[in-house]
Design a protein around this motif. Structure first.
Motif, PDB file in Angstrom:
ATOM      1  N   PRO A 130       0.830  -1.205   0.000  1.00  0.00           N
ATOM      2  CA  PRO A 130       0.000   0.000   0.000  1.00  0.00           C
ATOM      3  C   PRO A 130       0.868   1.260   0.000  1.00  0.00           C
ATOM      4  CG  PRO A 130      -0.874  -1.608   1.549  1.00  0.00           C
ATOM      5  CD  PRO A 130       0.451  -2.147   1.078  1.00  0.00           C
ATOM      6  N   ARG A 131       0.428   2.274  -0.717  1.00  0.00           N
ATOM      7  CA  ARG A 131       1.223   3.493  -0.848  1.00  0.00           C
ATOM      8  C   ARG A 131       1.538   4.124   0.506  1.00  0.00           C
ATOM      9  NH1 ARG A 131      -1.664   3.285  -5.632  1.00  0.00           N
ATOM     10  NH2 ARG A 131      -0.540   3.964  -7.508  1.00  0.00           N
ATOM     11  N   GLU A 132       0.580   4.082   1.436  1.00  0.00           N
ATOM     12  CA  GLU A 132       0.822   4.718   2.733  1.00  0.00           C
ATOM     13  C   GLU A 132       1.946   4.025   3.508  1.00  0.00           C
ATOM     14  OE1 GLU A 132      -3.026   2.214   3.222  1.00  0.00           O
ATOM     15  OE2 GLU A 132      -2.023   3.434   1.686  1.00  0.00           O
ATOM     16  N   ASP A 133       2.069   2.712   3.348  1.00  0.00           N
ATOM     17  CA  ASP A 133       3.158   1.987   4.013  1.00  0.00           C
ATOM     18  C   ASP A 133       4.504   2.350   3.394  1.00  0.00           C
ATOM     19  OD1 ASP A 133       1.674   0.538   5.948  1.00  0.00           O
ATOM     20  OD2 ASP A 133       1.075  -0.914   4.429  1.00  0.00           O
ATOM     21  N   MET A 134       4.550   2.406   2.081  1.00  0.00           N
ATOM     22  CA  MET A 134       5.807   2.747   1.411  1.00  0.00           C
ATOM     23  C   MET A 134       6.221   4.182   1.745  1.00  0.00           C
ATOM     24  SD  MET A 134       5.327   0.858  -2.277  1.00  0.00           S
ATOM     25  CE  MET A 134       7.005   1.221  -2.797  1.00  0.00           C
ATOM     26  N   TYR A 135       5.251   5.077   1.796  1.00  0.00           N
ATOM     27  CA  TYR A 135       5.564   6.462   2.151  1.00  0.00           C
ATOM     28  C   TYR A 135       6.104   6.550   3.575  1.00  0.00           C
ATOM     29  CZ  TYR A 135       5.006  11.225   3.702  1.00  0.00           C
ATOM     30  OH  TYR A 135       5.241  12.463   4.250  1.00  0.00           O
ATOM     31  N   THR A 136       5.481   5.836   4.510  1.00  0.00           N
ATOM     32  CA  THR A 136       5.927   5.876   5.908  1.00  0.00           C
ATOM     33  C   THR A 136       7.348   5.348   6.044  1.00  0.00           C
ATOM     34  OG1 THR A 136       3.657   5.657   6.720  1.00  0.00           O
ATOM     35  CG2 THR A 136       5.418   5.061   8.238  1.00  0.00           C
TER      36      THR A 136
ATOM     37  N   LYS B  82      16.020   5.105  17.056  1.00  0.00           N
ATOM     38  CA  LYS B  82      14.562   5.076  17.220  1.00  0.00           C
ATOM     39  C   LYS B  82      13.862   5.110  15.871  1.00  0.00           C
ATOM     40  CE  LYS B  82      14.591   7.280  21.792  1.00  0.00           C
ATOM     41  NZ  LYS B  82      14.244   8.498  22.562  1.00  0.00           N
ATOM     42  N   ASP B  83      14.410   5.894  14.936  1.00  0.00           N
ATOM     43  CA  ASP B  83      13.834   5.899  13.588  1.00  0.00           C
ATOM     44  C   ASP B  83      13.954   4.523  12.939  1.00  0.00           C
ATOM     45  OD1 ASP B  83      12.937   8.525  13.489  1.00  0.00           O
ATOM     46  OD2 ASP B  83      14.831   9.296  12.718  1.00  0.00           O
ATOM     47  N   MET B  84      15.092   3.870  13.125  1.00  0.00           N
ATOM     48  CA  MET B  84      15.257   2.527  12.570  1.00  0.00           C
ATOM     49  C   MET B  84      14.280   1.556  13.227  1.00  0.00           C
ATOM     50  SD  MET B  84      17.493   3.351  10.384  1.00  0.00           S
ATOM     51  CE  MET B  84      17.754   1.751   9.617  1.00  0.00           C
ATOM     52  N   ARG B  85      14.023   1.772  14.503  1.00  0.00           N
ATOM     53  CA  ARG B  85      13.031   0.938  15.190  1.00  0.00           C
ATOM     54  C   ARG B  85      11.630   1.200  14.617  1.00  0.00           C
ATOM     55  NH1 ARG B  85      12.497  -0.093  21.662  1.00  0.00           N
ATOM     56  NH2 ARG B  85      10.563  -1.299  21.615  1.00  0.00           N
ATOM     57  N   ARG B  86      11.330   2.453  14.311  1.00  0.00           N
ATOM     58  CA  ARG B  86      10.024   2.774  13.713  1.00  0.00           C
ATOM     59  C   ARG B  86       9.860   2.067  12.372  1.00  0.00           C
ATOM     60  NH1 ARG B  86      11.542   8.170  15.548  1.00  0.00           N
ATOM     61  NH2 ARG B  86      10.364   8.665  17.432  1.00  0.00           N
ATOM     62  N   ILE B  87      10.948   1.993  11.611  1.00  0.00           N
ATOM     63  CA  ILE B  87      10.896   1.287  10.327  1.00  0.00           C
ATOM     64  C   ILE B  87      10.545  -0.178  10.549  1.00  0.00           C
ATOM     65  CG2 ILE B  87      12.283   0.502   8.365  1.00  0.00           C
ATOM     66  CD1 ILE B  87      13.894   3.209   8.798  1.00  0.00           C
ATOM     67  N   ALA B  88      11.233  -0.800  11.512  1.00  0.00           N
ATOM     68  CA  ALA B  88      10.969  -2.208  11.801  1.00  0.00           C
ATOM     69  C   ALA B  88       9.553  -2.411  12.329  1.00  0.00           C
ATOM     70  CB  ALA B  88      11.992  -2.733  12.812  1.00  0.00           C
ATOM     71  N   THR B  89       9.080  -1.485  13.152  1.00  0.00           N
ATOM     72  CA  THR B  89       7.717  -1.585  13.666  1.00  0.00           C
ATOM     73  C   THR B  89       6.699  -1.462  12.542  1.00  0.00           C
ATOM     74  OG1 THR B  89       8.405  -0.671  15.805  1.00  0.00           O
ATOM     75  CG2 THR B  89       6.054  -0.567  15.278  1.00  0.00           C
ATOM     76  N   GLN B  90       6.987  -0.587  11.574  1.00  0.00           N
ATOM     77  CA  GLN B  90       6.114  -0.465  10.400  1.00  0.00           C
ATOM     78  C   GLN B  90       6.112  -1.761   9.597  1.00  0.00           C
ATOM     79  OE1 GLN B  90       4.222   2.180   9.936  1.00  0.00           O
ATOM     80  NE2 GLN B  90       3.291   1.482   8.017  1.00  0.00           N
ATOM     81  N   VAL B  91       7.289  -2.372   9.461  1.00  0.00           N
ATOM     82  CA  VAL B  91       7.367  -3.660   8.777  1.00  0.00           C
ATOM     83  C   VAL B  91       6.542  -4.697   9.537  1.00  0.00           C
ATOM     84  CG1 VAL B  91       8.890  -5.575   8.153  1.00  0.00           C
ATOM     85  CG2 VAL B  91       9.578  -3.230   7.655  1.00  0.00           C
ATOM     86  N   GLY B  92       6.649  -4.676  10.863  1.00  0.00           N
ATOM     87  CA  GLY B  92       5.840  -5.593  11.663  1.00  0.00           C
ATOM     88  C   GLY B  92       4.359  -5.382  11.440  1.00  0.00           C
ATOM     89  N   SER B  93       3.952  -4.128  11.342  1.00  0.00           N
ATOM     90  CA  SER B  93       2.553  -3.815  11.072  1.00  0.00           C
ATOM     91  C   SER B  93       2.118  -4.352   9.713  1.00  0.00           C
ATOM     92  CB  SER B  93       2.336  -2.300  11.136  1.00  0.00           C
ATOM     93  OG  SER B  93       1.030  -1.937  10.765  1.00  0.00           O
ATOM     94  N   ILE B  94       3.001  -4.228   8.729  1.00  0.00           N
ATOM     95  CA  ILE B  94       2.697  -4.746   7.395  1.00  0.00           C
ATOM     96  C   ILE B  94       2.545  -6.261   7.440  1.00  0.00           C
ATOM     97  CG2 ILE B  94       3.607  -5.047   5.062  1.00  0.00           C
ATOM     98  CD1 ILE B  94       5.031  -2.302   5.462  1.00  0.00           C
ATOM     99  N   ILE B  95       3.439  -6.925   8.175  1.00  0.00           N
ATOM    100  CA  ILE B  95       3.378  -8.387   8.303  1.00  0.00           C
ATOM    101  C   ILE B  95       2.026  -8.809   8.880  1.00  0.00           C
ATOM    102  CG2 ILE B  95       4.309 -10.384   9.520  1.00  0.00           C
ATOM    103  CD1 ILE B  95       7.067  -9.048   9.337  1.00  0.00           C
ATOM    104  N   VAL B  96       1.595  -8.092   9.932  1.00  0.00           N
ATOM    105  CA  VAL B  96       0.323  -8.431  10.586  1.00  0.00           C
ATOM    106  C   VAL B  96      -0.852  -8.191   9.630  1.00  0.00           C
ATOM    107  CG1 VAL B  96      -1.242  -7.774  12.444  1.00  0.00           C
ATOM    108  CG2 VAL B  96       1.193  -8.031  12.918  1.00  0.00           C
ATOM    109  N   LYS B  97      -0.833  -7.056   8.938  1.00  0.00           N
ATOM    110  CA  LYS B  97      -1.942  -6.728   8.039  1.00  0.00           C
ATOM    111  C   LYS B  97      -2.042  -7.720   6.880  1.00  0.00           C
ATOM    112  CE  LYS B  97      -0.750  -2.472   7.212  1.00  0.00           C
ATOM    113  NZ  LYS B  97      -0.765  -1.080   6.657  1.00  0.00           N
ATOM    114  N   GLU B  98      -0.880  -8.176   6.386  1.00  0.00           N
ATOM    115  CA  GLU B  98      -0.871  -9.011   5.187  1.00  0.00           C
ATOM    116  C   GLU B  98      -0.945 -10.499   5.501  1.00  0.00           C
ATOM    117  OE1 GLU B  98      -0.905  -7.936   2.016  1.00  0.00           O
ATOM    118  OE2 GLU B  98      -1.099  -5.905   2.791  1.00  0.00           O
ATOM    119  N   SER B  99      -0.945 -10.869   6.773  1.00  0.00           N
ATOM    120  CA  SER B  99      -0.961 -12.293   7.134  1.00  0.00           C
ATOM    121  C   SER B  99      -2.377 -12.845   7.083  1.00  0.00           C
ATOM    122  CB  SER B  99      -0.378 -12.485   8.523  1.00  0.00           C
ATOM    123  OG  SER B  99      -1.160 -11.815   9.491  1.00  0.00           O
TER     124      SER B  99
END
Length: 205
Positions: free
Chosen positions: A75-81, A188-205
């Motif tokens: 999703p575009r919003e995930d890539m933008y984030t 912390k920014d790198m952690r936010r990236i990983a957390t966003q990836v985690g969110s994507i994993i949850v949404k797409e599972s």
């Protein structure tokens, strides 16, 4: 895992990976700055500005790609984030480099090198992770490892601040604390990236 149409569309992921690569390069440049005499700071800070400018260009390129591409792997919003967090991380590295030069600091405590080691590792993992966002099954370990490194960075920051309070006068402490804060904010920014990836994993599972 949801079936993805057109999984071969990876241009956006390549741009995200290139942004993460700029963080790896910027971390190396900041390491050079920390080990260089003050007379060499200006040249190296220019190199850091170039890394930041390249990241900004990649960020804009990704936005353009998302607007013009019919198919995106996420999703575009995930890539933008993800792109925004990557760009903000390198902006903070750039700021840290500039502060070292402005304050004319010839030497920083070893805790600075420890933080840079953590950031570099986070960035290296993120380079690969961004390329794998169309195969989310492989990214759970990335998510967990970035969070572990971020916790280590927070602990290093606390120890660094405590050491500075015990060993430095107020003006020196203020200058070093500015740089310490920039570096821990990168993690912390790198952690936010990983957390966003985690969110994507949850949404797409």
């Amino acid at each position: 895992m949801k079936l993805r149409l057109f999984p071969q569309e990876t241009a956006g992921l390549d741009l995200l990976s290139q942004m993460a690569r700029q963080i790896v390069l910027a971390t190396g440049t900041l390491s050079e700055i920390l080990g260089a005499p003050a007379g060499e700071h200006s040249r190296l800070v220019d190199d850091m500005h170039n890394h930041e400018a390249k990241s900004a260009d990649l960020h804009v390129a990704l936005l353009t790609h998302m607007r013009t591409s019919f198919v995106n792997p996420l999703p575009r919003e995930d890539m933008y984030t993800l792109s925004r967090f990557l760009n903000e991380a390198i902006e903070k590295l750039d700021a840290a480099a500039e502060l070292v030069a402005l304050y004319k600091l010839d030497r920083l405590p070893r805790r600075a090198a420890e933080q840079l080691e953590i950031i570099s590792r986070q960035a290296e993992l993120t380079v690969t992770a961004m390329q794998q966002l169309n195969n989310l099954d492989d990214l759970e370990d990335y998510w967990i490892e970035i969070l572990r490194l971020a916790k280590r960075a927070e602990k290093t920051h606390r120890v660094w601040v405590a050491d500075m309070l015990n060993e430095m006068k107020s003006a020196q402490y203020a200058r070093h604390r500015d740089i310490a804060n920039q570096l821990v904010d990168v993690t912390k920014d790198m952690r936010r990236i990983a957390t966003q990836v985690g969110s994507i994993i949850v949404k797409e599972s």
